[in-house]
Design a protein around this motif. Structure first.
Motif, PDB file in Angstrom:
ATOM      1  N   ARG A   1      -6.075  12.503 -13.499  1.00 27.24           N
ATOM      2  CA  ARG A   1      -5.819  11.144 -13.422  1.00 27.24           C
ATOM      3  C   ARG A   1      -6.529  10.561 -11.909  1.00 27.24           C
ATOM      4  NH1 ARG A   1      -1.267  12.045 -16.488  1.00 27.24           N
ATOM      5  NH2 ARG A   1       0.109  11.459 -14.757  1.00 27.24           N
ATOM      6  N   TYR A   2      -6.056  11.151 -10.940  1.00 24.73           N
ATOM      7  CA  TYR A   2      -6.314  11.117  -9.722  1.00 24.73           C
ATOM      8  C   TYR A   2      -7.545  10.830  -9.303  1.00 24.73           C
ATOM      9  CZ  TYR A   2      -6.264  11.307  -4.520  1.00 24.73           C
ATOM     10  OH  TYR A   2      -6.510  11.205  -3.088  1.00 24.73           O
ATOM     11  N   ARG A   3      -8.517  12.147  -9.902  1.00 18.27           N
ATOM     12  CA  ARG A   3      -9.678  12.063  -9.707  1.00 18.27           C
ATOM     13  C   ARG A   3     -10.375  10.987 -10.443  1.00 18.27           C
ATOM     14  NH1 ARG A   3     -14.328  13.659 -12.149  1.00 18.27           N
ATOM     15  NH2 ARG A   3     -13.129  14.336 -14.081  1.00 18.27           N
ATOM     16  N   LEU A   4     -10.164  10.669 -11.358  1.00 17.56           N
ATOM     17  CA  LEU A   4     -10.744   9.437 -12.164  1.00 17.56           C
ATOM     18  C   LEU A   4     -10.518   7.988 -11.531  1.00 17.56           C
ATOM     19  CD1 LEU A   4     -10.159  10.603 -16.009  1.00 17.56           C
ATOM     20  CD2 LEU A   4     -12.206  10.954 -14.897  1.00 17.56           C
ATOM     21  N   ALA A   5      -9.227   8.190 -11.190  1.00 14.60           N
ATOM     22  CA  ALA A   5      -8.748   6.938 -10.458  1.00 14.60           C
ATOM     23  C   ALA A   5      -9.769   6.696  -9.349  1.00 14.60           C
ATOM     24  CB  ALA A   5      -7.448   7.041  -9.972  1.00 14.60           C
ATOM     25  N   LEU A   6     -10.068   7.916  -8.488  1.00 13.13           N
ATOM     26  CA  LEU A   6     -10.698   7.814  -7.292  1.00 13.13           C
ATOM     27  C   LEU A   6     -12.246   7.138  -7.681  1.00 13.13           C
ATOM     28  CD1 LEU A   6      -9.776  10.771  -5.126  1.00 13.13           C
ATOM     29  CD2 LEU A   6      -9.131   8.405  -4.817  1.00 13.13           C
ATOM     30  N   LEU A   7     -12.638   7.791  -8.715  1.00 15.22           N
ATOM     31  CA  LEU A   7     -14.090   7.593  -9.330  1.00 15.22           C
ATOM     32  C   LEU A   7     -14.272   6.004  -9.757  1.00 15.22           C
ATOM     33  CD1 LEU A   7     -15.057  10.634 -11.513  1.00 15.22           C
ATOM     34  CD2 LEU A   7     -15.931   9.981  -9.195  1.00 15.22           C
ATOM     35  N   ALA A   8     -13.292   5.413 -10.136  1.00 10.94           N
ATOM     36  CA  ALA A   8     -13.005   4.098 -10.783  1.00 10.94           C
ATOM     37  C   ALA A   8     -13.000   3.357  -9.479  1.00 10.94           C
ATOM     38  CB  ALA A   8     -11.725   3.885 -11.561  1.00 10.94           C
ATOM     39  N   THR A   9     -12.322   3.419  -8.567  1.00 13.52           N
ATOM     40  CA  THR A   9     -12.042   2.553  -7.420  1.00 13.52           C
ATOM     41  C   THR A   9     -13.294   2.838  -6.365  1.00 13.52           C
ATOM     42  OG1 THR A   9     -10.846   4.326  -6.029  1.00 13.52           O
ATOM     43  CG2 THR A   9      -9.552   2.732  -7.529  1.00 13.52           C
ATOM     44  N   ARG A  10     -14.040   4.089  -6.581  1.00 11.61           N
ATOM     45  CA  ARG A  10     -15.099   4.122  -5.531  1.00 11.61           C
ATOM     46  C   ARG A  10     -14.590   4.100  -4.113  1.00 11.61           C
ATOM     47  NH1 ARG A  10     -19.892   4.331  -7.579  1.00 11.61           N
ATOM     48  NH2 ARG A  10     -20.887   3.596  -5.554  1.00 11.61           N
TER      49      ARG A  10
END
Length: 602
Positions: free
Chosen positions: A279-288
């Motif tokens: 979830r943290y990885r996906l959040a980082l991808l989402a926030t850029r």
């Protein structure tokens, strides 16, 4: 060495007639490795050998004044008396038991007791013969073993640990009771074979467990594997197994022993942690965002892939605070470093700074750097975790918005001025009110068309509605309201150049400002004035020249740069990625725009 209540009799009668040589009997009695004694029916000691005296810690003379009841441990006396009664009544010929004696020094001694009796002619017990073997050491060893086994059992239970033993030849598997509890089987719920074990392993893990067993039996690797076991109720438990293979003299495996640990809680925690990490990885991808983690104790910084993706730097090479500080724009660095110190020393748990950050190509991005601070028990900062957000486009959009707001104000004022001038100009040339209305309406409509070309630029974040258009058409449309219908006041010269929608707005703003200025102060403010708009292209550039002729004479550049000039320069350099030069010649203004062709295309 037991006694018997007086008057007791039994069906078995033995006659006390020693046939053994008195000397031999005496030698055996005195030198036996076990305690031997004669005991009267009431429990009194009649005779005791040296070994018994040693076991009980009494001299023989002291024992002869005591009864066995006096030396028996209180907790064992009742059982002892029952057995003595059975022997005295003839219900048994002899008996054996384990009991405790009280030594003279207060200690306790465990003994294995064997008792028989000698009866008189009347069948009554004449005396008992007892053999006493000291088993204290054995009992202490057994107690220690039981204690050790109990500690091991408790340890196994606390650690969800269970043992197993596989007889490879027979195929039988034995395991501890708590393993059955872990798996959720009753004591009789396991069939005791390797196949029964395999049936409990999750189908997706059986091949892996089988391979681990085969490798261990072949001596290729120790047996160590984690797998899932399916309980009868369908629930899943995770087990970590380790085992040792025992071999015969030829090296053939004959036995395997090991243990299983219930690691379900750990596996669930690992899966939960992996889920959080995903979830943290996906959040980082989402926030850029570019995320960093600074260890203030160790002095290192770790970065995520955003450092490479957003700014072109290799995260593996960016491991120190000094490296980061060197990327901060020199003009911002003192302020930023002071801000970092203030955040660390301030006692708070977060902070934010905005500054320019150097990209790998040497250009700078405007960034917002937000950090959260972890402190130790004394309040000292020990770790910072933060994220850098590239604000360059947002800042540029904000600057453009502010510029356009100012342009809107400027444009409204110009529209009123232009409308007033048009009314006045039209009134001077119109012969009748109807002629005036027609001419004025045409000019206002032409002005509206020009406004349609620049209107998309007034809507930040919205795609331009105008399509691609030719440069000549663009100039004609924008300058038509200022020409008062007079032919020859605008001369265009240049090859056909198609201007795409993104560039139309920028060029519209530039030409509109030039035309408005010419209409108010320059060549188009007088009837004889005219504008020459020419352009030429190179393989990658467009050179656009605006030249005014026949207008009021110029005394040189204005004392103060007007808003229109600033807007033209900002648009040419920013939106159109080019440059602009102003020449305030006495016979009229000349403006040259140098623009990249690839920025003008559709």
């Amino acid at each position: 060495m037991q006694g018997l209540p007086e008057g007791s009799a039994g069906p078995r009668v033995a006659t006390a007639s020693p046939d053994l040589g008195q000397g031999l009997f005496q030698a055996i009695f005195e030198n036996a490795a076990v305690g031997i004694c004669q005991v009267a029916p009431d429990g009194s000691f009649l005779r005791a050998n040296a070994r018994l005296c040693e076991i009980l810690g009494h001299a023989e003379a002291e024992l002869l004044g005591l009864r066995f009841q006096d030396l028996t441990h209180p907790d064992d006396l009742a059982t002892d008396m029952v057995l003595v009664g059975q022997l005295a009544r003839g219900e048994v010929d002899r008996y054996s038991a384990e009991k405790r004696y009280l030594r003279r020094d207060g200690g306790i001694v465990w003994a294995h007791l064997s008792v028989g009796c000698v009866r008189g002619a009347d069948g009554a017990v004449a005396y008992f013969v007892s053999v006493v073997e000291d088993i204290t050491t054995r009992k202490e060893t057994e107690a220690a073993l039981r204690a050790s086994e109990e500690r091991l059992r408790l340890a196994f239970q606390a650690g969800q640990l269970a043992s197993w033993d596989w007889d490879i030849a027979s195929g039988r598997v034995e395991w501890s009771e708590n393993l059955a509890e872990i798996i959720g089987l009753g004591p009789a719920g396991f069939g005791g074979t390797l196949e029964d074990f395999r049936a409990l392993v999750h189908p997706e893990d059986r091949e892996r467990v089988g391979s681990a067993l085969a490798a261990a039996l072949a001596g290729q690797a120790p047996y160590a594997v984690e797998f899932r076991m399916v309980r009868p109720d369908g629930s899943i438990r995770w087990a970590a197994a380790q085992g040792t293979v025992l071999r015969d003299d030829s090296g053939k495996p004959v036995r395997m022993v090991g243990f299983d640990v219930d690691v379900t809680a750990r596996k669930q925690a690992e899966m939960a942690l992996a889920d959080v990490a995903e979830r943290y990885r996906l959040a980082l991808l989402a926030t850029r965002d570019t995320v960093w983690d600074r260890d203030l104790v160790g002095g290192t910084i770790l970065w995520n892939g955003g450092l490479r993706d957003r700014f072109g730097h290799d995260p593996a090479a960016a491991t120190s605070f000094d490296w980061w500080a060197a990327q901060v724009h020199p003009d911002d660095r003192p302020r930023v470093l002071d801000g970092v110190r203030a955040v660390l020393e301030g006692g708070g748990d977060h902070g934010a700074l905005e500054y320019r950050f150097r990209r790998a190509d040497g250009s700078y991005a405007v960034v917002l750097d937000r950090a959260f601070i972890r402190r130790d028990g004394q309040g000292r900062a020990v770790r910072l975790v933060g994220a850098i957000q590239d604000m360059t486009e947002r800042r540029r959009a904000e600057e453009t918005r502010q510029l356009l707001l100012r342009e809107l104000d400027h444009r409204v004022q110009n529209l009123f001025s232009m409308a007033t001038a048009m009314v006045s100009l039209t009134a001077r040339h119109a012969e009748t009110p109807d002629d005036m209305a027609v001419a004025l309406t045409g000019r206002l409509m032409a002005l509206a068309k020009a406004h349609e070309l620049v209107r998309p630029a007034m809507r930040p974040g919205t795609a331009a509605t105008a399509g691609a258009t030719g440069l000549c058409q663009l100039a004609d449309t924008l300058l038509a309201p200022h020409l008062a219908g007079a032919a020859g006041r605008l001369v265009t010269d240049g090859p056909e150049v198609v201007v795409g929608a993104p560039a139309v707005t920028g060029l519209s703003l530039v030409l509109h400002e030039l035309a408005t200025n010419a209409a108010k102060y320059g060549a188009l403010s007088v009837p004889a004035g005219k504008v020459l708009l020419s352009w030429e292209t190179t393989p990658d550039r467009l050179l656009l020249r605006w030249s005014e002729q026949g207008g009021p004479a110029l005394a040189g550049p204005p004392r103060r740069e007007g808003f229109g000039s600033r807007l033209i320069a900002a648009t040419a350099q920013g939106q159109l990625s080019g440059s602009v030069a102003f020449d305030w010649a006495p016979d009229g203004l000349r403006v040259t725009l140098d623009l990249p062709l690839d920025g003008l295309g559709p």
